[in-house]
Scaffold this motif. Structure first.
Motif, short mmCIF file in Angstrom:
data_model
loop_
_atom_site.label_atom_id
_atom_site.label_comp_id
_atom_site.label_asym_id
_atom_site.label_seq_id
_atom_site.Cartn_x
_atom_site.Cartn_y
_atom_site.Cartn_z
N ALA A 57 2.89 14.30 -7.30
CA ALA A 57 1.62 14.91 -7.74
C ALA A 57 0.70 13.83 -8.33
N ASP A 58 1.26 12.92 -9.12
CA ASP A 58 0.47 11.82 -9.69
C ASP A 58 -0.09 10.92 -8.58
N MET A 59 0.75 10.62 -7.59
CA MET A 59 0.30 9.78 -6.49
C MET A 59 -0.79 10.49 -5.68
N LYS A 60 -0.65 11.81 -5.51
CA LYS A 60 -1.61 12.59 -4.74
C LYS A 60 -3.00 12.54 -5.37
N VAL A 61 -3.08 12.51 -6.69
CA VAL A 61 -4.37 12.39 -7.37
C VAL A 61 -5.03 11.06 -7.00
N ALA A 62 -4.25 9.98 -7.07
CA ALA A 62 -4.78 8.66 -6.71
C ALA A 62 -5.12 8.61 -5.22
N GLU A 73 -5.26 1.52 -8.00
CA GLU A 73 -4.69 2.77 -8.54
C GLU A 73 -3.74 3.42 -7.54
N LEU A 74 -4.09 3.39 -6.26
CA LEU A 74 -3.22 3.98 -5.25
C LEU A 74 -1.95 3.16 -5.08
N TYR A 75 -2.07 1.85 -5.11
CA TYR A 75 -0.89 0.99 -5.02
C TYR A 75 0.04 1.25 -6.21
N ASP A 76 -0.52 1.31 -7.41
CA ASP A 76 0.30 1.56 -8.60
C ASP A 76 0.99 2.92 -8.53
N ALA A 77 0.28 3.92 -8.02
CA ALA A 77 0.87 5.26 -7.88
C ALA A 77 1.99 5.25 -6.85
N ARG A 78 1.83 4.47 -5.78
CA ARG A 78 2.89 4.36 -4.76
C ARG A 78 4.12 3.70 -5.35
N VAL A 79 3.92 2.64 -6.10
CA VAL A 79 5.05 1.93 -6.71
C VAL A 79 5.76 2.82 -7.74
N ALA A 80 5.01 3.69 -8.39
CA ALA A 80 5.58 4.56 -9.42
C ALA A 80 6.30 5.79 -8.86
N LEU A 81 6.22 6.00 -7.55
CA LEU A 81 6.93 7.15 -6.97
C LEU A 81 8.42 7.05 -7.28
N VAL A 82 9.00 8.16 -7.68
CA VAL A 82 10.42 8.22 -8.00
C VAL A 82 11.15 8.87 -6.83
N VAL A 83 11.98 8.08 -6.17
CA VAL A 83 12.75 8.59 -5.04
C VAL A 83 13.88 9.45 -5.59
N ARG A 84 13.94 10.69 -5.13
CA ARG A 84 14.98 11.58 -5.63
C ARG A 84 16.08 11.84 -4.60
N THR A 85 15.95 11.35 -3.39
CA THR A 85 16.95 11.62 -2.36
C THR A 85 18.35 11.11 -2.70
N ASN A 127 0.37 7.75 4.10
CA ASN A 127 0.41 8.78 5.14
C ASN A 127 1.76 8.85 5.84
N GLU A 128 2.54 7.80 5.79
CA GLU A 128 3.86 7.78 6.43
C GLU A 128 4.98 8.30 5.52
N LEU A 129 4.69 8.52 4.25
CA LEU A 129 5.72 8.96 3.30
C LEU A 129 6.05 10.44 3.48
N GLU A 130 7.28 10.78 3.15
CA GLU A 130 7.74 12.17 3.20
C GLU A 130 7.83 12.71 1.78
N GLU A 131 7.02 13.68 1.49
CA GLU A 131 6.89 14.23 0.14
C GLU A 131 8.23 14.64 -0.46
N GLU A 132 9.10 15.27 0.33
CA GLU A 132 10.35 15.79 -0.21
C GLU A 132 11.32 14.71 -0.70
N ARG A 133 11.06 13.46 -0.37
CA ARG A 133 11.92 12.37 -0.83
C ARG A 133 11.66 11.98 -2.29
N TYR A 134 10.53 12.44 -2.84
CA TYR A 134 10.09 11.96 -4.15
C TYR A 134 10.09 13.08 -5.19
N SER A 135 10.16 12.67 -6.45
CA SER A 135 10.10 13.67 -7.51
C SER A 135 8.75 14.39 -7.43
#
Length: 188
Positions: A63-68, A92-104, A50-58
């Motif tokens: 989208a994959d993390m949002k499903v989890a 599954e949610l932890y794995d999706a968080r770790v897999a987030l790709v920071v694009r900033t 809930n604290e993450l900013e969507e625009e920072r990530y690919s």
């Protein structure tokens, strides 16, 4: 008060150990005594997300993390949930968080390249072309909505833009030559 029935629902393991996911105790004709479900870990991961900013990530990794995330919220809010369901949703949610790709980092180097474009007349055309090419790749990756690029891809792209910027070659202006000495000049 003898226990008549114990039911173990467990996952198999290749190493000889079995992780118990859930068990029920039945005492005579009484109701099933279910263990209390601990949702604290799932809640903690949800709070982090809930604290993450969507625009920072690919876009794809978000989208994959949002499903989890949506699945985890459903499990968290479910009244009759098992510990196994909670554990699976947490994992599954932890794995999706770790897999987030920071694009900033791409945006940061793109902005720096744009500053160099504003002063392009200071640099050789060849070195500016290298910056432009790596910038175009970074921009395409940053704006990409369908391909699945990795953290390593972002790092490589970012490094390529930085290398091109550091390799910029300033144009040289010939020095003004005055008082040229010729060999016929008398030195005294």
């Amino acid at each position: 008060q003898n226990v008549r029935y114990i039911k173990f629902v467990a996952k198999q393991s290749n190493d000889g150990w079995v992780a118990v996911a859930e068990f029920d105790l039945i005492k005579g004709d009484e109701e099933i005594v279910k263990p209390e479900v601990d949702k604290s870990e799932l809640k903690s991961i949800i709070d982090v997300i809930n604290e993450l900013e969507e625009e920072r990530y690919s876009i794809k990794s978000w989208a994959d993390m949002k499903v989890a995330y949506d699945k985890a919220i459903t499990v968290y809010e479910k009244a009759d949930v098992t510990q196994e369901e909670v554990n699976t949703a947490s994992s599954e949610l932890y794995d999706a968080r770790v897999a987030l790709v920071v694009r900033t980092p791409l945006k940061t180097v793109m902005e720096w390249a744009e500053e160099k474009f504003a002063e392009a007349d200071k640099y050789t055309a060849e070195s500016m072309a290298d910056v432009q090419n790596t910038y175009n790749l970074a921009k395409a990756m940053y704006e990409n909505t369908t391909d699945n690029y990795t953290k390593d891809d972002v790092f490589t792209c970012q490094s390529n833009v930085l290398e091109a910027i550091y390799a910029l070659v300033e144009k040289t202006v010939p020095a003004k030559v005055e008082n040229v000495v010729t060999k016929d000049t008398d030195y005294k």
